[in-house]
Design a protein around this motif. Sequence first.
Motif, PDB file in Angstrom:
ATOM      1  N   TYR A 131      16.857  67.651  11.633  1.00  0.00           N
ATOM      2  CA  TYR A 131      16.442  68.342  13.044  1.00  0.00           C
ATOM      3  C   TYR A 131      17.860  68.974  13.503  1.00  0.00           C
ATOM      4  CZ  TYR A 131      14.105  69.265  17.302  1.00  0.00           C
ATOM      5  OH  TYR A 131      13.290  70.014  18.287  1.00  0.00           O
ATOM      6  N   ILE A 132      17.564  70.033  13.804  1.00  0.00           N
ATOM      7  CA  ILE A 132      18.693  70.972  14.440  1.00  0.00           C
ATOM      8  C   ILE A 132      18.365  71.441  15.717  1.00  0.00           C
ATOM      9  CG2 ILE A 132      20.194  72.941  14.098  1.00  0.00           C
ATOM     10  CD1 ILE A 132      19.612  73.276  11.223  1.00  0.00           C
ATOM     11  N   THR A 133      19.240  71.012  16.622  1.00  0.00           N
ATOM     12  CA  THR A 133      18.950  71.660  17.977  1.00  0.00           C
ATOM     13  C   THR A 133      20.054  72.329  18.320  1.00  0.00           C
ATOM     14  OG1 THR A 133      18.473  71.090  20.544  1.00  0.00           O
ATOM     15  CG2 THR A 133      20.220  69.771  19.295  1.00  0.00           C
ATOM     16  N   ILE A 134      19.691  73.532  18.924  1.00  0.00           N
ATOM     17  CA  ILE A 134      20.667  74.779  19.454  1.00  0.00           C
ATOM     18  C   ILE A 134      20.434  74.976  20.813  1.00  0.00           C
ATOM     19  CG2 ILE A 134      21.772  76.994  18.770  1.00  0.00           C
ATOM     20  CD1 ILE A 134      20.052  76.899  16.360  1.00  0.00           C
ATOM     21  N   GLY A 135      21.415  74.688  21.761  1.00  0.00           N
ATOM     22  CA  GLY A 135      21.449  74.843  23.171  1.00  0.00           C
ATOM     23  C   GLY A 135      22.709  74.648  23.876  1.00  0.00           C
ATOM     24  N   THR A 136      22.817  73.852  24.884  1.00  0.00           N
ATOM     25  CA  THR A 136      24.147  73.380  25.313  1.00  0.00           C
ATOM     26  C   THR A 136      25.037  73.125  24.150  1.00  0.00           C
ATOM     27  OG1 THR A 136      23.035  72.610  27.292  1.00  0.00           O
ATOM     28  CG2 THR A 136      25.285  71.984  27.189  1.00  0.00           C
ATOM     29  N   GLY A 137      24.835  72.379  23.158  1.00  0.00           N
ATOM     30  CA  GLY A 137      25.810  72.203  22.314  1.00  0.00           C
ATOM     31  C   GLY A 137      24.821  72.429  20.950  1.00  0.00           C
ATOM     32  N   ILE A 138      25.334  72.022  19.718  1.00  0.00           N
ATOM     33  CA  ILE A 138      24.348  71.937  18.376  1.00  0.00           C
ATOM     34  C   ILE A 138      24.811  70.554  17.891  1.00  0.00           C
ATOM     35  CG2 ILE A 138      24.266  72.921  16.097  1.00  0.00           C
ATOM     36  CD1 ILE A 138      25.356  75.555  17.082  1.00  0.00           C
ATOM     37  N   GLY A 139      23.276  69.971  17.793  1.00  0.00           N
ATOM     38  CA  GLY A 139      23.275  68.629  16.968  1.00  0.00           C
ATOM     39  C   GLY A 139      22.420  68.859  15.891  1.00  0.00           C
ATOM     40  N   VAL A 140      22.673  67.829  15.009  1.00  0.00           N
ATOM     41  CA  VAL A 140      22.052  67.590  13.513  1.00  0.00           C
ATOM     42  C   VAL A 140      21.575  66.363  13.692  1.00  0.00           C
ATOM     43  CG1 VAL A 140      21.982  68.011  11.135  1.00  0.00           C
ATOM     44  CG2 VAL A 140      23.161  69.417  12.685  1.00  0.00           C
ATOM     45  N   GLY A 141      20.077  65.982  13.536  1.00  0.00           N
ATOM     46  CA  GLY A 141      19.624  64.643  13.001  1.00  0.00           C
ATOM     47  C   GLY A 141      19.284  64.811  11.805  1.00  0.00           C
ATOM     48  N   LEU A 142      19.445  63.557  11.136  1.00  0.00           N
ATOM     49  CA  LEU A 142      19.301  63.482   9.751  1.00  0.00           C
ATOM     50  C   LEU A 142      18.378  62.101   9.184  1.00  0.00           C
ATOM     51  CD1 LEU A 142      19.950  65.251   7.153  1.00  0.00           C
ATOM     52  CD2 LEU A 142      22.070  63.981   6.900  1.00  0.00           C
ATOM     53  N   ILE A 143      17.335  62.550   8.379  1.00  0.00           N
ATOM     54  CA  ILE A 143      16.427  61.130   8.163  1.00  0.00           C
ATOM     55  C   ILE A 143      16.681  61.473   6.364  1.00  0.00           C
ATOM     56  CG2 ILE A 143      14.136  60.356   7.501  1.00  0.00           C
ATOM     57  CD1 ILE A 143      13.640  61.218  10.556  1.00  0.00           C
ATOM     58  N   VAL A 144      17.127  60.499   5.778  1.00  0.00           N
ATOM     59  CA  VAL A 144      17.190  60.287   4.297  1.00  0.00           C
ATOM     60  C   VAL A 144      16.577  59.114   4.049  1.00  0.00           C
ATOM     61  CG1 VAL A 144      18.940  60.057   2.372  1.00  0.00           C
ATOM     62  CG2 VAL A 144      19.484  61.577   4.250  1.00  0.00           C
ATOM     63  N   ASN A 145      15.758  58.966   2.817  1.00  0.00           N
ATOM     64  CA  ASN A 145      14.839  58.262   2.383  1.00  0.00           C
ATOM     65  C   ASN A 145      14.011  57.330   3.389  1.00  0.00           C
ATOM     66  OD1 ASN A 145      15.573  58.872  -0.301  1.00  0.00           O
ATOM     67  ND2 ASN A 145      17.413  57.314  -0.143  1.00  0.00           N
ATOM     68  N   ASP A 146      13.523  58.118   4.472  1.00  0.00           N
ATOM     69  CA  ASP A 146      12.544  57.785   5.422  1.00  0.00           C
ATOM     70  C   ASP A 146      13.395  56.955   6.624  1.00  0.00           C
ATOM     71  OD1 ASP A 146      10.029  58.586   4.843  1.00  0.00           O
ATOM     72  OD2 ASP A 146      10.215  57.204   3.195  1.00  0.00           O
ATOM     73  N   ALA A 147      14.746  57.107   6.865  1.00  0.00           N
ATOM     74  CA  ALA A 147      15.421  56.335   7.710  1.00  0.00           C
ATOM     75  C   ALA A 147      16.475  57.230   8.315  1.00  0.00           C
ATOM     76  CB  ALA A 147      16.298  55.195   7.023  1.00  0.00           C
ATOM     77  N   CYS A 148      16.844  57.102   9.359  1.00  0.00           N
ATOM     78  CA  CYS A 148      17.621  57.874  10.388  1.00  0.00           C
ATOM     79  C   CYS A 148      19.023  57.600   9.578  1.00  0.00           C
ATOM     80  CB  CYS A 148      17.881  57.614  11.836  1.00  0.00           C
ATOM     81  SG  CYS A 148      16.500  58.489  12.587  1.00  0.00           S
ATOM     82  N   VAL A 149      20.050  58.497   9.437  1.00  0.00           N
ATOM     83  CA  VAL A 149      21.307  58.272   8.934  1.00  0.00           C
ATOM     84  C   VAL A 149      22.297  57.697  10.051  1.00  0.00           C
ATOM     85  CG1 VAL A 149      23.380  59.236   8.141  1.00  0.00           C
ATOM     86  CG2 VAL A 149      21.100  59.921   7.243  1.00  0.00           C
ATOM     87  N   HIS A 150      22.671  56.656   9.919  1.00  0.00           N
ATOM     88  CA  HIS A 150      23.875  56.013  10.756  1.00  0.00           C
ATOM     89  C   HIS A 150      25.023  55.301   9.709  1.00  0.00           C
ATOM     90  CE1 HIS A 150      20.353  54.766  13.716  1.00  0.00           C
ATOM     91  NE2 HIS A 150      20.662  56.182  13.714  1.00  0.00           N
TER      92      HIS A 150
END
Length: 292
Positions: A131-150
């Motif tokens: 998931y990419i958001t482009i607004g005040t900044g640019i952020g990228v959320g990432l789910i791999v193998n059904d889990a959020c990447v941390h």
Amino acid sequence: MIIGIELGGTKINIACGNNPENLGETIRIETTTPLETMENINVAVKQLVAKHPNIQGIGIASFGPVELNPKSINYGKILDTPKPGWSNTSLINDLMANFPDLPIRIDSDVNAAALSEKYWGNGIGNGNIAYITIGTGIGVGLIVNDACVHGTMHPEAGHIIVRRHPNDDYKGFCVFHGDCLEGLACGPSIMARYGKSASNFDQDHEIWDFVGYYIGQLCNTLILTNAVEKIIIGGGVGLNPNLLPKVHEHCHDLLANYLPHYRNIDGIRDLISNPALGDKAGVLGAIALFND
């Protein structure tokens, strides 16, 4: 019922529910100073707790970078950020003190938005989603193998270094890197170039080719490194209808027929879309943290 708090660079959305069909009215708060903003968030949460006695938790989806390791002394704090005054701000201390019986979960705004699209939007049925958001900044959320990447922290792909568009000589907006992806393609970089926001430009303006080229590179990188099955683009700039066709075009050209799945641009159009949940993806994502 979960209270979801989407904390963005310019505004905060707060709502209560457990899915898109059962989402209450959104409370909107302006993002100002940390002290004033956190006070206003606590007031809004108190109102919702008083109105809905069956609240079971508070989910926070925040702009970053934010510390997500529960073992860290900085857990729940904004780390070094271009947002003036917000570095080292705790997003959870006051809420924990005021609502000790409610569990609190926190993630990046884009990881959370990716989750909401996974459960209820364009990511349904897919285990690898960006998931990419482009607004005040640019952020990228990432789910791999059904889990959020941390890992060390959450993904910060908005600050990758990108190849320059041949016609773009703007120096870059990022206070840390200058002309990283965020520095060249976020909303404030557009304002700094032209003195007006992205919503003021028609589809033939050069800015859409510039931003499409930079986001196309990001999509290319996500495809090649994470084998993503869906890329979803949101945010104030990301939702502009002039942008997505340029991203499709540039991502397809940059892949250069390397992957058989995307030799036809229709494959790229199927892969990269705007969110099905629209501007509700973030606050629903905060709620979805309790589904994960």
